[in-house]
Design a protein around this motif. Sequence first.
Motif: not given
Length: 458
Positions: A44-47, A151-156, A182-187
């Motif tokens: 994924g984009g955030g891998r 598989l761990v998928h991380v979007p951008a 996995a999804a991007a959250g706060d820092p």
Amino acid sequence: MTAAVGAVDSVGAEPGAGGRRGIRLRVDPVEPVPDEPTAVVVAGGGRGPLLDALLGASGPAPDVPASAYLVVQPGLRVAAWAYVPGARLPQPYDLAGPRSGGLVRPPRRVELSLPDPLLRHFTLIRAPDRSTLDVAGSRILLDVVRRAGALVHVPAADGSVTTAERDLLTQVAESGAAVFRAAAGDPAAPFDVGPDLADAAQLRRALVEWAGAEALARASANPPMLPGAYGTVRVSAGAHESGWAERLDRACLVAGRTVRQRVAIELANVHLRGVQEIVFGVGSAGLPDALDREMHAVSLRAVAECDAAVDRILDDALTQVLGEIPSEGVRRRVALAVRREVAGADDASDPTRVLLVTSTAGVAAIAGTGAVTALAAYREEADRAVLPPLGVGLSGACYQYWAAPDRADQGHTRSWLQQAVRGVELELLSEVSRRFEAVRRSLNALLTEAVDHGILLT
């Protein structure tokens, strides 16, 4: 634990009781097939950031070419090796150097060793950039995930997920592999994985738990001693009248023809997709990367088709000769004997093959296990196949040829592509025919001796 396996060989044997010739056995030690090691693929984009977070103090992971797989495994010291098609040995990869690592062409994979405690539980694999998720790239990634197990998928960072990624996740889930999203959250808590996992530390614990359960499941499905792994195995009383030899010849002929037809259709589709990329996509400059992925996927498809067909042929022939479905232990012993005979079918030369597309659109063949190993996106440790490995890729000279600025003419590029794909087709179809003929001869010789003496294995 090992078991002794012998293939019947009556050459030079002395007459035994009752006027029958005695049977001299070639006995080989049979080691248990090792379990496929567990691994986690990060895509994924955030891998990249997620992989660095999983590695913790051992990160960040190095830059590698966008088309290469990064395989992170345990080691006593930090070291990196690049596996480049055309090279029989891995090449040292400069972690502080340019993205290409100073290589004539991008490697299929870079193996990085790190002294990280997490890697004792599983290997981490960073997938290539999602721009490689075309038809061929998705097939390669699915093969890696199938063997890895998770598989761990991380979007951008913007949370976008492409249609290709959605299709990939669906196919991974259908294959039975574990999927972590996995999804991007706060820092402060950058990775939110499922409803109960809020950060990378929890993700690490979840993956460790998965790896323990997966390793136990794989060990349970692959016991060290199978039924029929030792002892004498006799043929059925009606083996002479079963017509097994004619059925074997016909099965090998039909299977070889079917696999060749499927490979030819697949290569025709490769040519069509290549023309589309030249005209509407990457153009001449991006042709090597796109075609190399296509050749990688074609070789995976050809090997899978051949292995599945040979397994069916072996099962059918043994059922005819034994009068019953063979146990897994008996089947594995016979498969080992056939593999040994196939390996020696070409005057003891190495039966493994790598087909490399050259800058002139020709195809050069390289033999050797090391050469085939260099073509894998993720090395396969457990070898259960009867047939030797096979791989197809582009040579370094081919990449250099298309890097020249004067290669942009579409007419020349399409002509070169057609010639290259045709060359691969001729070589690959010939290799498929040769392999099925080798299996037919080897299995026929082994079973003929077995039927003559009434004993298959002892």
